[in-house]
Design an enzyme around this catalytic site. Structure first.
Site, mmCIF file in Angstrom:
data_model
loop_
_atom_site.group_PDB
_atom_site.id
_atom_site.type_symbol
_atom_site.label_atom_id
_atom_site.label_comp_id
_atom_site.label_asym_id
_atom_site.label_seq_id
_atom_site.Cartn_x
_atom_site.Cartn_y
_atom_site.Cartn_z
ATOM 1 C CD1 TRP A 92 47.558 38.813 32.590
ATOM 2 C CD2 TRP A 92 46.450 37.108 31.672
ATOM 3 N NE1 TRP A 92 48.476 38.019 31.946
ATOM 4 C CE2 TRP A 92 47.830 36.973 31.377
ATOM 5 C CE3 TRP A 92 45.563 36.154 31.198
ATOM 6 C CZ2 TRP A 92 48.338 35.916 30.626
ATOM 7 C CZ3 TRP A 92 46.053 35.098 30.437
ATOM 8 C CH2 TRP A 92 47.419 34.977 30.160
ATOM 9 C CG ASP A 100 43.078 36.336 38.231
ATOM 10 O OD1 ASP A 100 43.987 35.902 38.950
ATOM 11 O OD2 ASP A 100 43.100 36.259 36.976
ATOM 12 C CE LYS A 118 51.945 35.339 36.492
ATOM 13 N NZ LYS A 118 52.650 35.508 35.218
#
Length: 372
Positions: free
Chosen positions: A110, A182, A206
């Site tokens: 990511w 992030d 999540k």
């Protein structure tokens, strides 16, 4: 499928994408789809311009501030577009026209995706690249491996890489340089000092709720000098002025986030107890991996192991396929590794119970002894 079976499947969902939600939140959401208590309308049909929804936004922000002990010098935004949109919005704000270089840590799948959008806005320096270490994103940089510039526009990193299962246990970078993180996959899983960050963002699916909403915590001072030419919908100021209702928001997703925040505060007791519970879950899974090194091989360097995503391999693809087949028969879901890496991945976000993890540990022990 009976309601009891359906509940068991939800409780044993170790998916790395949309994570498991607490049972009490699922129950509240199920009721809200029929009719929100005190409103009498389905959550799917309540106007985002209603007084009820405006109060929901206010309460959601209040609960988040309480959990983080967040000072008024930070704004809270509920946006759309996932973390992926933040990959562009952040350099538009902090890099465009700055004449400075942004520094990025490339530590996994990511964080690698966050870099190309930034390069559209200015100069980017990859301060550390885990892929070039020759071990496939198995570890994170140590402090002495990072030569951070005091003149950088900002430092960006991903606190937990869901694909490879590596997680920062300390905060990288240098204070005095804008720090952007992030935290999509470990936000609210443990305490952190928000004042060491200038911008933190996390998509919901999540630890926070379903897909559709992204939380942004941003230092208000960053909004004093916004570059010209940013479309209004990509300008944080527009969303702040509109109280996160600049355009039609995902009402149901925000409602679920509000329930999760209340669960964290009232039932878990805050981030310290949540952290302790998450450590117990992770210790159980890494323990069974380490007990059976001839069967399970953990992917991440032990010092960098994630408490959210436990990634491991078995000796052969055939053994992995057998493991997944038996796990599915035993009621477990979502254990197949990410398509880019393969293997097995057990995601143990906040909503995953200790009892469910212990059940997986028992299954893994049994497979190690009898899975031939």
């Amino acid at each position: 499928m009976t309601p009891e079976t359906a509940f068991d499947r939800n409780a044993l969902n170790f998916s790395g994408g949309p994570g498991a939600l607490p049972a009490v939140v699922l129950a509240e959401t199920r009721q809200a789809i029929q009719a929100v208590p005190g409103v009498g309308l389905s959550i799917l049909g309540i106007s985002h311009r209603s007084d009820w929804f405006a109060e929901l936004i206010t309460q959601t922000e209040r609960d988040l501030r309480a959990l983080l002990k967040l000072p008024d010098s930070y704004a809270v935004l509920l946006l759309q577009g996932g973390a992926t949109l933040q990959f562009s919005m952040i350099p538009m704000l902090l890099l465009r026209g700055s004449g400075c270089t942004a520094e990025y840590l490339r530590t996994g799948y990511w964080s690698a995706k966050s870099i190309p959008p930034a390069r559209l806005e200015g100069e980017v320096r990859v301060l550390w690249d885990g892929e070039r270490q020759g071990d496939g994103f198995r570890r994170l940089p140590t402090a002495d491996e990072l030569e951070c510039s005091s003149a950088a526009a900002y430092l960006h990193y991903v606190s937990n890489e869901t694909v490879e299962g590596v997680q920062f246990q300390t905060i990288p970078g240098r204070d005095g340089v804008k720090r952007v993180c992030d935290m999509s996959s470990d936000f609210l899983s443990r305490p952190f000092d928000p004042e060491r960050f200038d911008l933190v963002y996390a998509h919901a699916q999540k630890n926070l709720g379903p897909a559709g909403v992204t939380l942004v915590v941003i230092r208000r001072a960053l909004l004093d000098q916004v570059p010209a030419g940013i479309p209004e919908i990509l300008d944080y100021r527009a969303h702040l002025q509109a109280r996160s209702i600049y355009n039609t928001p995902p009402v149901m997703a925000i409602y679920v986030v509000s329930r999760v925040l209340r669960w964290l505060r009232e039932e878990i007791g805050g981030l310290e107890p949540m952290d302790a519970l998450n450590r117990r879950k992770a210790d159980g899974l890494y323990g069974v991996i380490d007990r059976h090194p001839d069967v399970y091989a953990g992917w991440a360097n032990p010092a960098d192991r994630s408490r959210m995503n436990v990634v491991f391999r078995l000796p052969t693809p055939e053994r992995e396929a057998d493991f997944l087949r038996r796990a599915e028969s035993a009621g477990f879901s979502g254990l197949k590794g990410h398509r880019s890496l393969g293997g097995i991945r057990a995601s143990i976000y906040n909503g995953m119970t200790l009892a469910a993890v212990e059940r997986l540990v028992e299954f893994m022990d049994d497979f190690a002894h009898n899975g031939h």
